[in-house]
Write a protein that holds these residues in place. Structure first.
Motif, mmCIF file in Angstrom:
data_model
loop_
_atom_site.group_PDB
_atom_site.id
_atom_site.type_symbol
_atom_site.label_atom_id
_atom_site.label_comp_id
_atom_site.label_asym_id
_atom_site.label_seq_id
_atom_site.Cartn_x
_atom_site.Cartn_y
_atom_site.Cartn_z
ATOM 1 N N ILE A 209 -23.370 -52.881 -28.139
ATOM 2 C CA ILE A 209 -22.254 -52.161 -28.766
ATOM 3 C C ILE A 209 -22.739 -50.789 -29.230
ATOM 4 O O ILE A 209 -23.844 -50.661 -29.771
ATOM 5 C CB ILE A 209 -21.697 -52.948 -29.967
ATOM 6 C CG1 ILE A 209 -21.283 -54.366 -29.543
ATOM 7 C CG2 ILE A 209 -20.533 -52.203 -30.611
ATOM 8 C CD1 ILE A 209 -20.095 -54.426 -28.630
ATOM 9 N N MET A 210 -21.897 -49.782 -29.043
ATOM 10 C CA MET A 210 -22.160 -48.459 -29.611
ATOM 11 C C MET A 210 -20.855 -47.900 -30.162
ATOM 12 O O MET A 210 -19.819 -47.948 -29.488
ATOM 13 C CB MET A 210 -22.716 -47.491 -28.570
ATOM 14 C CG MET A 210 -22.980 -46.085 -29.137
ATOM 15 S SD MET A 210 -23.607 -44.902 -27.917
ATOM 16 C CE MET A 210 -22.166 -44.676 -26.873
ATOM 17 N N PHE B 25 -11.874 -56.640 -27.723
ATOM 18 C CA PHE B 25 -11.833 -56.560 -26.261
ATOM 19 C C PHE B 25 -12.044 -57.950 -25.677
ATOM 20 O O PHE B 25 -12.658 -58.825 -26.306
ATOM 21 C CB PHE B 25 -12.888 -55.582 -25.727
ATOM 22 C CG PHE B 25 -14.279 -55.848 -26.193
ATOM 23 C CD1 PHE B 25 -15.133 -56.697 -25.483
ATOM 24 C CD2 PHE B 25 -14.761 -55.258 -27.356
ATOM 25 C CE1 PHE B 25 -16.421 -56.939 -25.916
ATOM 26 C CE2 PHE B 25 -16.059 -55.492 -27.792
ATOM 27 C CZ PHE B 25 -16.890 -56.337 -27.074
ATOM 28 N N ASP B 26 -11.522 -58.169 -24.486
ATOM 29 C CA ASP B 26 -11.644 -59.462 -23.814
ATOM 30 C C ASP B 26 -13.093 -59.725 -23.444
ATOM 31 O O ASP B 26 -13.804 -58.857 -22.927
ATOM 32 C CB ASP B 26 -10.783 -59.483 -22.545
ATOM 33 C CG ASP B 26 -9.293 -59.473 -22.864
ATOM 34 O OD1 ASP B 26 -8.933 -59.897 -23.974
ATOM 35 O OD2 ASP B 26 -8.499 -59.013 -22.022
ATOM 36 N N LEU B 27 -13.510 -60.955 -23.696
ATOM 37 C CA LEU B 27 -14.866 -61.371 -23.336
ATOM 38 C C LEU B 27 -14.839 -62.872 -23.101
ATOM 39 O O LEU B 27 -15.008 -63.673 -24.019
ATOM 40 C CB LEU B 27 -15.866 -61.014 -24.435
ATOM 41 C CG LEU B 27 -17.325 -61.364 -24.137
ATOM 42 C CD1 LEU B 27 -17.847 -60.569 -22.952
ATOM 43 C CD2 LEU B 27 -18.203 -61.113 -25.348
ATOM 44 N N TYR C 244 -17.936 -48.487 -27.435
ATOM 45 C CA TYR C 244 -18.330 -48.793 -26.060
ATOM 46 C C TYR C 244 -19.099 -50.111 -26.066
ATOM 47 O O TYR C 244 -19.836 -50.416 -27.016
ATOM 48 C CB TYR C 244 -19.198 -47.675 -25.479
ATOM 49 C CG TYR C 244 -18.485 -46.343 -25.367
ATOM 50 C CD1 TYR C 244 -17.739 -46.024 -24.243
ATOM 51 C CD2 TYR C 244 -18.562 -45.417 -26.404
ATOM 52 C CE1 TYR C 244 -17.079 -44.806 -24.147
ATOM 53 C CE2 TYR C 244 -17.903 -44.195 -26.315
ATOM 54 C CZ TYR C 244 -17.158 -43.896 -25.185
ATOM 55 O OH TYR C 244 -16.493 -42.696 -25.091
ATOM 56 N N TYR C 245 -18.958 -50.888 -24.990
ATOM 57 C CA TYR C 245 -19.642 -52.169 -24.914
ATOM 58 C C TYR C 245 -20.112 -52.425 -23.485
ATOM 59 O O TYR C 245 -19.574 -51.891 -22.507
ATOM 60 C CB TYR C 245 -18.736 -53.309 -25.385
ATOM 61 C CG TYR C 245 -17.488 -53.533 -24.556
ATOM 62 C CD1 TYR C 245 -17.448 -54.519 -23.562
ATOM 63 C CD2 TYR C 245 -16.339 -52.776 -24.760
ATOM 64 C CE1 TYR C 245 -16.308 -54.742 -22.805
ATOM 65 C CE2 TYR C 245 -15.190 -52.985 -24.009
ATOM 66 C CZ TYR C 245 -15.189 -53.965 -23.035
ATOM 67 O OH TYR C 245 -14.049 -54.167 -22.276
ATOM 68 N N GLN D 16 -15.072 -48.878 -22.392
ATOM 69 C CA GLN D 16 -14.587 -48.398 -23.682
ATOM 70 C C GLN D 16 -13.526 -49.352 -24.215
ATOM 71 O O GLN D 16 -12.638 -49.786 -23.486
ATOM 72 C CB GLN D 16 -13.995 -46.993 -23.542
ATOM 73 C CG GLN D 16 -13.416 -46.437 -24.837
ATOM 74 C CD GLN D 16 -12.849 -45.043 -24.670
ATOM 75 O OE1 GLN D 16 -13.153 -44.355 -23.692
ATOM 76 N NE2 GLN D 16 -12.030 -44.614 -25.614
ATOM 77 N N CYS D 17 -13.631 -49.686 -25.494
ATOM 78 C CA CYS D 17 -12.640 -50.558 -26.134
ATOM 79 C C CYS D 17 -11.407 -49.740 -26.482
ATOM 80 O O CYS D 17 -11.510 -48.661 -27.088
ATOM 81 C CB CYS D 17 -13.253 -51.186 -27.387
ATOM 82 S SG CYS D 17 -12.143 -52.313 -28.261
#
Length: 421
Positions: free
Chosen positions: A197-198, A180-182, A154-155, A165-166
């Motif tokens: 981040i987790m 993931f897109d950022l 998760y981010y 969620q990724c």
């Protein structure tokens, strides 16, 4: 409940009385802690009871290790930090910003780490922001985690309205990862932002693991693009475009030049635009950079490629190189006809030599390893033939004697007959 409230009130009154006796400010009240998003810890408190009306209250706070001290009028404090350990904040009050002034008794509030076996949590959780376009995180499974654990990442960051969620989970050897897109945050203060981040499992059998990634750390640019090569006065000029989303002042470069004639590989490190050739300046546009390679041979064939990394003018990390750019070549290409002809002739010569060796292998074996004579055979030939000849002559003598005796007898008888007549 009423009893606990009364006890708290009594405790506050005792603290205030003690503070008044010593001349110090009373402590803050109702200190509490909470967690927002994934890794944002927020402490809140109320002003002290019985504070002097002439006091301009300031709050002195620091963490349990006495780091990150702060004096401010706000009655709250937040911190982005991975929740993998116990974190405590101590808060006191005072009447000015003077650090030498004795604050009130410090109140402390802690947040505990997540529940679960620490040996089951993932390890080496790291994230890299690739080309300011997408973030790639990877980790290793915990020592006590099951091999069939299904991990979820998760981010969250400030430009998102909620925790996401990724979805792109992948494996690379022992490492597990997700991307993931950022895209680059469109904010002048994006350098102060972080991505929280987790990582945990779907079944809740492992301990969650957290990480806070500042947007100015662990940034890897994309490869540059070479746009032009040019020879002039024994100098090779190289021009390229910066990776997307980056400016020249934030990047450092490595230029690799390969000489086909000498088979030398030269590396040059470039921090800024270092050539003023008008041939390039006519077509120079923003986002391009130029470098001069001295001491080149105009008759040689050169191939050039470039890679880039961030520098500490804009980012914290300066060790993540991009991939190499596509190669670009210049100069006279070596004549490959001779090499192709040799590649064709050499196998034919080798094959012919092998055939000749196979045909004359027996003869070569005799020449190299001549046969050893058999002594028994030699003696047999020497003495065996002589015995045969001796027997032959002996037989001949006997036959000759017998012939003579018979002839003499016949002659004698004929003579006797004539004499009697």
């Amino acid at each position: 409940m009423e009893r606990s409230v009364r006890l708290c009130g009594l405790w506050a009154m005792l603290l205030c009385a003690g503070a008044a006796a010593t001349g110090a400010q009373p402590p803050v009240t109702n200190l509490s802690v909470s967690v927002e998003n994934l890794c944002t810890i927020i402490w809140t408190w109320n002003p002290p009871e019985g504070a002097s009306p002439n006091c301009s209250l300031r709050y002195f706070s620091h963490f349990g290790d006495k780091q990150d001290k702060k004096i401010a009028p706000e009655t709250h404090r937040l911190k982005e930090v991975p929740l993998n350990e116990r974190i405590c904040l101590q808060v006191g009050s005072q009447c000015s910003t003077n650090e030498s002034e004795k604050p009130s008794i410090l109140m402390e509030k802690c947040i505990s780490p997540p529940e679960g076996d620490p040996e089951s949590a993932v390890t080496e959780l790291q994230c890299v922001w690739d080309n300011l376009s997408y973030m790639k995180c990877s980790w290793l499974p915990g020592r006590n985690a099951s091999p069939d654990t299904n991990y979820t990442l998760y981010y969250w960051h400030k430009s998102l309205g909620k925790i996401l969620q990724c979805e792109n989970i992948y494996r690379e050897g022992q490492h597990i990862g997700c991307s993931f897109d950022l895209t680059k945050v469109k904010d002048s203060s994006f350098e102060q932002h972080s991505v929280q981040i987790m990582v945990k499992d779907d079944a809740g059998k492992i301990r969650p693991s957290f990480n806070v990634v500042p947007l100015t750390s662990h940034v890897r640019p994309g490869p540059p693009c070479i746009t032009n090569l040019f020879f002039q006065a024994g100098v090779l000029y190289v021009q390229w475009e910066n990776p997307q989303n980056f400016s020249s002042r934030c990047l450092s470069y490595e230029v690799e030049v390969n000489n086909s004639q000498t088979e030398m590989h030269s590396h040059f490190y470039v921090d800024e635009d270092k050539c003023q050739n008008p041939e390039f300046r006519r077509n120079n546009i923003e986002g391009t950079i130029c470098f001069m390679v001295p001491g080149v041979l105009p008759d040689a064939f050169y191939t050039v490629r470039i890679r880039a990394k961030t520098n500490k003018l804009c980012y914290e990390d300066d060790k993540l190189w991009s991939d190499w750019s596509q190669e670009m070549s210049i100069g006279k290409k070596p004549n490959s006809t001779f090499y192709i002809t040799m590649l064709l002739i050499i196998p034919v010569i080798v094959a012919s030599a092998i055939i000749v060796l196979l045909l004359y292998l027996k003869r070569l074996k005799i020449i190299i390893f001549p046969p050893i004579p058999d002594p028994g055979k030699i003696f047999k030939e020497m003495f065996g033939d002589q015995n045969d000849d001796t027997l032959h002559w002996k037989k001949y003598d006997i036959y000759e004697k017998q012939s003579k005796e018979e002839t003499d007898s016949v002659v004698l008888i004929e003579n006797l007959k004539k004499a009697s007549q």
